[in-house]
Each structure stands twice: as C-alpha cells, then as structure tokens.
Write a protein that holds these residues in place. Structure first.
Motif, PDB file in Angstrom:
ATOM      1  N   LEU A  79       0.717  -1.303   0.108  1.00  0.00           N
ATOM      2  CA  LEU A  79       0.195  -0.097  -0.163  1.00  0.00           C
ATOM      3  C   LEU A  79       1.057   0.848   0.320  1.00  0.00           C
ATOM      4  O   LEU A  79       1.849   1.243   0.616  1.00  0.00           O
ATOM      5  N   ASN A  80       0.200   2.240  -0.728  1.00  0.00           N
ATOM      6  CA  ASN A  80       1.059   4.072  -0.479  1.00  0.00           C
ATOM      7  C   ASN A  80       0.727   4.458   0.357  1.00  0.00           C
ATOM      8  O   ASN A  80      -0.068   3.834   1.644  1.00  0.00           O
ATOM      9  N   PRO A  81       1.401   5.698   0.952  1.00  0.00           N
ATOM     10  CA  PRO A  81       0.818   6.389   2.689  1.00  0.00           C
ATOM     11  C   PRO A  81      -0.605   6.542   2.537  1.00  0.00           C
ATOM     12  O   PRO A  81      -0.852   7.019   3.707  1.00  0.00           O
ATOM     13  N   ASP A  82      -1.406   6.578   1.393  1.00  0.00           N
ATOM     14  CA  ASP A  82      -2.892   7.107   1.945  1.00  0.00           C
ATOM     15  C   ASP A  82      -3.926   5.645   1.134  1.00  0.00           C
ATOM     16  O   ASP A  82      -5.325   5.789   1.262  1.00  0.00           O
ATOM     17  N   SER A  83      -3.098   4.543   1.713  1.00  0.00           N
ATOM     18  CA  SER A  83      -3.956   2.875   2.136  1.00  0.00           C
ATOM     19  C   SER A  83      -4.196   2.316   0.916  1.00  0.00           C
ATOM     20  O   SER A  83      -4.750   1.950   0.602  1.00  0.00           O
ATOM     21  N   VAL A  84      -3.755   3.204  -0.468  1.00  0.00           N
ATOM     22  CA  VAL A  84      -4.295   2.315  -1.750  1.00  0.00           C
ATOM     23  C   VAL A  84      -3.120   2.038  -1.981  1.00  0.00           C
ATOM     24  O   VAL A  84      -2.000   1.476  -2.471  1.00  0.00           O
ATOM     25  N   CYS A  85      -3.503   0.296  -2.795  1.00  0.00           N
ATOM     26  CA  CYS A  85      -2.767  -1.160  -3.364  1.00  0.00           C
ATOM     27  C   CYS A  85      -1.844  -0.652  -4.450  1.00  0.00           C
ATOM     28  O   CYS A  85      -2.308  -0.066  -5.245  1.00  0.00           O
ATOM     29  N   ARG A  86      -0.259  -0.260  -4.858  1.00  0.00           N
ATOM     30  CA  ARG A  86       0.330  -0.573  -5.471  1.00  0.00           C
ATOM     31  C   ARG A  86       1.285  -1.251  -6.475  1.00  0.00           C
ATOM     32  O   ARG A  86       1.547  -0.898  -7.370  1.00  0.00           O
TER      33      ARG A  86
END
Length: 144
Positions: A79-86
């Motif tokens: 996850l990225n810092p915004d809690s979105v899967c990268r």
C-alpha cells in the motif's frame, strides 16, 4: 469394468473440479492495484474465505498479508501512504509453477520471458514470474 454412464459421470466431475480449481487459482492472482485497503479486505473476505488475513506491522512497508491454510501461497498487497494498493506480490510453492504459467498464458498478453501484460481500463500492469530455489514469486505492478 465401469459402465459408460458411470464413466461419463466421473469425467464430468473431474472436468468440473479442474475448472473450479483453475478459477480459484486465477482469481487469487487478480490484480487489485488501485483498490483501497478496506476494499481489498472486503474483496478477500467475500471472494477468498480460504485465505487467512495475517496482521503484520512493519515500519518500512505498509501491506496486507494473506496466506492459505496449507501455506502453499501467500499474497502481499503493498500500500502507498494513502492506503491504496500500489503492487501485489504472490509467493507460492514450486508445485504451482505450471498452473500459474498456464493461467498467465491464457489470460494475459506475453511480454517476454516469464512476463505478461494485464490491461485494465487504459492502464497496463506488468506481471513477472520469478523462480526461486524453493518457491515462485509473482510480482504485479503498473507498467512504467
């Protein structure tokens, strides 16, 4: 000796079982890049009750970790810092190698040795299969 109707019945069961198994394998490799943490948790709970969520704490990376009951396969959603899967990483036993390669060959466009492209919307994602000594590692990330 088996009757013809019994033989047909057995073949139908075998075919159905194989189709279900391939469906499960395919879905587990699905690209969830762009999904938010809560969406991944919900998706996995609804679609992969056979996979267990493992709560992990790591100061360097934020990720969700799932493993199956037999510990044949682990799926990591980074996850990225915004809690979105990268990106997604799947680690599986060597005995799943041919199944995974067959799956990728039938569902994605080949892009070199052990590499495929997953096109979703207007974005391309690179799927890369790497063979280790004891396991296989599959990485899924946006194509650069």
């Amino acid at each position: 000796m088996l009757s013809k109707s019994h033989s047909r019945y057995c073949m139908k069961i075998i075919t159905l079982s194989a189709a279900l198994m391939l469906t499960c394998i395919y879905v587990q490799s699905q690209n969830l890049i762009g999904y938010k943490e809560k969406e991944i948790l919900k998706y996995m709970k609804e679609n992969h009750s056979d996979m267990n969520y493992n709560n992990v704490v790591n100061s360097k990376f934020s990720y969700l970790k799932y493993s199956d009951n037999q510990e044949n396969q682990t799926v990591l959603f980074f996850l990225n810092p915004d809690s979105v899967c990268r990106s997604v990483r799947i680690i599986c036993d060597m005995n799943m190698k041919s199944q995974k390669i067959n799956e990728f060959n039938s569902h994605y466009k080949k892009n070199g040795e052990n590499k495929w492209i997953d096109r979703r919307g207007n974005k391309d994602y690179l799927i890369e299969f790497m063979e280790g000594k004891w396991s296989c590692v599959i990485s899924i990330e946006p194509k650069k």
